[in-house]
Design an enzyme around this catalytic site. Structure first.
Site, PDB file in Angstrom:
ATOM      1  N   LYS A  88       1.449   4.388  -3.074  1.00  0.00           N
ATOM      2  CA  LYS A  88       1.442   5.834  -2.815  1.00  0.00           C
ATOM      3  C   LYS A  88       2.774   6.466  -3.239  1.00  0.00           C
ATOM      4  O   LYS A  88       2.812   7.553  -3.817  1.00  0.00           O
ATOM      5  CB  LYS A  88       1.185   6.083  -1.331  1.00  0.00           C
ATOM      6  CG  LYS A  88      -0.204   5.632  -0.900  1.00  0.00           C
ATOM      7  CD  LYS A  88      -0.338   5.574   0.615  1.00  0.00           C
ATOM      8  CE  LYS A  88      -1.733   5.109   1.014  1.00  0.00           C
ATOM      9  NZ  LYS A  88      -1.818   4.792   2.457  1.00  0.00           N
ATOM     10  N   ASP A 112       0.823  -1.218   0.000  1.00  0.00           N
ATOM     11  CA  ASP A 112       0.000   0.000   0.000  1.00  0.00           C
ATOM     12  C   ASP A 112       0.858   1.271   0.000  1.00  0.00           C
ATOM     13  O   ASP A 112       0.673   2.148  -0.857  1.00  0.00           O
ATOM     14  CB  ASP A 112      -0.962  -0.049   1.211  1.00  0.00           C
ATOM     15  CG  ASP A 112      -1.715   1.245   1.392  1.00  0.00           C
ATOM     16  OD1 ASP A 112      -2.799   1.381   0.805  1.00  0.00           O
ATOM     17  OD2 ASP A 112      -1.215   2.139   2.110  1.00  0.00           O
ATOM     18  N   GLY A 114      -9.079   6.352   7.779  1.00  0.00           N
ATOM     19  CA  GLY A 114     -10.369   6.712   8.360  1.00  0.00           C
ATOM     20  C   GLY A 114     -11.263   7.356   7.311  1.00  0.00           C
ATOM     21  O   GLY A 114     -10.790   8.064   6.424  1.00  0.00           O
TER      22      GLY A 114
END
Lengths: 393, 393
Positions: free
Chosen positions: A198, A194, A295
């Site tokens: 990015k 992950d 989140g």
């Protein structure tokens, strides 16, 4: 699009989609409304009115009244299909799918350029930290040397719990999953994929260099054990999973690797699900950005920022690609590492340039030494579960 | 202005002007060149060719081939005159003069709007931190609650040396001056005026609210003594000069005051000439930006970023002014403070809502209590050199 109301067509209504819905509802200054949400499972119970939903992607992609497509699904292939169709249909697109973007950057760059439509994806890297926008807009003139940081909220949460509260890896992972910071299948997070996706995106906006994810080495925290944790603590260090890209002799190298981090390092104090990014440049020295990296509402807020930017006709300029003096990508760089293993046959110490420390006990062995990044990337022995690696500062 | 070379007319060639010259020379990607530099003293020896210089402002302001005026002088009145003439003459303007901008924000806003020319001033607040651009571009959609931080490099340098290296105030100030972080007359820095000017600018870009500098209370570190330093250290705190603006019940309050800062606070670790800004918003919780807050190249780099942005037709949108739901400014807020003094006649404790701690010794006395910000602003007794104030967290 200023002063008109824009109609959004959204794909996906998971954590980020619902976060976006909440953020949009509570933000008065944005002239955007959700027209349709495309989901996979029509029978799942949803917290909002069923008239919003469809399972037919063309209800969004072929609706001429929908101005902006917001792509927030997990399926990489389907996501690319949606985004590229939307761009071809002349719609502006906002996406949070780091993997899909990282794997298709050259094609997506061409598509947004050929169809003259904006494609924004701030939420795909470091959630609430506006790092892409800053690299695009603010660091185009500076002699940027490096982008380095913590850009995976769930592994940082796990490492924080391990080092600050002495939780076991398993308990910490479970907590992260319960809080929605980690996926049900946490492999992409804990093995460092992950943050690598990015990093591939950041690399383009920092230096103008296209790199395929498979060219970049990632090694996560999945082999970290109590012995490594003790090693770090004895040296007054913590462990952080660091993604970085850095100029070196006219090229740029990049990796995602666990680092031993000392207390004076600004990244030491990035805790829990927060992300932190350090930029190093010739004139401003270090600059540091910290914000929530996971989140629903933090990520939803980043998506909404992109939508808001579209209202002002913002698009990435990709100036560093156009300036045409991008550094080449390389894995040819020396790293000082701690390598822990059980038995000598598990590793190949001949790969090291030099070894400065050697430790043996009946349980574990380790060396501290210097090795080339390309050797690490090629080393089959790092896949063995008894073997772990930490980069030393 | 994309793809053409822009001609710069610069006013001032001090620390920032020379920093800009250096940064511009070493940056290849920017199509901008210096055409003329207006200086006051033609006889001063300069590090670059004399053909660059003029003492006649009209050689820049009335030269139709100059596209961008860069204003970097210390004289507030002259700076406003230059900037407003340039804007009226249809030239884009970049400025680093925080005091001039803070004192003339409504007029400057009208001027750039009426003449339809961009006016950028990123370097005026926190030097290398792109805070204005981020507040403009990224936080327009979010429910921003507060902007809080350290935005004066020289006082932060002094406080760092006092707390980390036990230097005296005087020695630390002298070091800061020698390093070029503090002015020869340090009053504006150490009494908190400089960060107040920055705060007034940030307040507009954060909340859309115009406030005059004299409406905002500032109290610096000029009364800090060894007794206060001991008080802070005994509580495991450091002292930081904090500028903040924060929503409260539909209004927004603002001040510059020295704070007792605990170790867990992200601002605790902002050292030396670095600045740090914490943004608090409803969805992303805290976001934190750190970067060099003083020095020629750090500030020059921020100026160059504005010049670069002009090449892409960037201008501040002032969306929060246009959205027309700005909070009103207020000084009606309760603060918990430490107030140190020598004799009871020096202060008026009746102004406090309540007092929770009281200390007396032959040398110094202090109270800890709650008081209204407006009372502090009106209190003549805070001007007495025996009296000091620290805000408690």
């Amino acid at each position: 699009m200023e002063n008109k109301i824009i109609n959004l067509g959204i794909f996906g209504f998971g954590v980020v989609g619902q976060g976006l819905y909440e953020v949009l509802n509570r933000t008065k200054g944005i002239n955007a409304r959700i027209k349709k949400i495309c989901i996979k499972d029509p029978n799942k119970s949803r917290p909002i009115d069923s008239s919003y939903f469809t399972t037919d992607k063309n209800e969004i992609l072929e609706d001429p009244t929908i101005d902006v497509v917001v792509e927030l699904i997990n399926d990489t292939e389907a996501a690319f299909d949606i985004v590229s169709t939307a761009l071809r249909n002349g719609k502006a697109v906002v996406s949070a799918s780091k993997r899909m973007i990282a794997e298709n950057l050259p094609a997506l760059y061409e598509l947004q350029s050929a169809n003259k439509v904006p494609f924004l994806y701030e939420a795909s890297s470091c959630a609430s930290i506006p790092i892409i926008r800053n690299l695009e807009e603010y660091y185009d003139n500076d002699l940027l040397n490096a982008v380095e940081g913590i850009c995976n909220g769930s592994t940082n949460y796990i490492l924080t719990k391990i080092f600050e509260e002495n939780l076991s890896f398993e308990t910490a992972l479970q907590q992260a999953q319960e809080l929605g910071f980690a996926e049900t299948d946490p492999t992409l997070d804990i093995e460092g994929y992950d943050p690598k996706f990015k990093l591939v995106i950041l690399l383009l906006h920092a230096f103008g260099t296209f790199v395929k994810p498979e060219e970049v080495y990632n090694f996560g925290i999945h082999h970290l054990n109590d012995f490594d944790i003790q090693f770090a603590k004895q040296r007054n260090c913590t462990v952080k999973l660091i993604a970085q890209c850095r100029r070196q002799n006219g090229s740029v190298f990049a990796y995602v690797l666990p680092h031993l981090v000392k207390e004076h390092n600004l990244l030491y104090d990035v805790y829990n699900e927060y992300n932190g990014i350090l930029l190093e440049s010739a004139f401003t020295d270090k600059q540091f950005f910290v914000g929530k990296g996971a989140g629903g509402t933090a990520t939803g807020s980043a998506v909404l920022s992109d939508i808001s930017a579209l209202l002002y006709n913002y698009r990435y300029e990709y100036k560093k690609i156009k300036q045409n003096n991008q550094p080449n990508f390389t894995n040819d760089v020396k790293l000082k590492v701690y390598l822990r293993y059980k038995t000598p046959d598990q590793v190949d110490l001949a790969e090291f340039f030099n070894i400065s420390e050697k430790y043996e006990s009946p349980e574990w062995r380790y060396v501290v030494g210097t090795i080339n990044l390309q050797k690490l990337k090629d080393a089959g022995w790092l896949k063995k579960k008894d073997v772990n690696l930490l980069v030393l500062e």
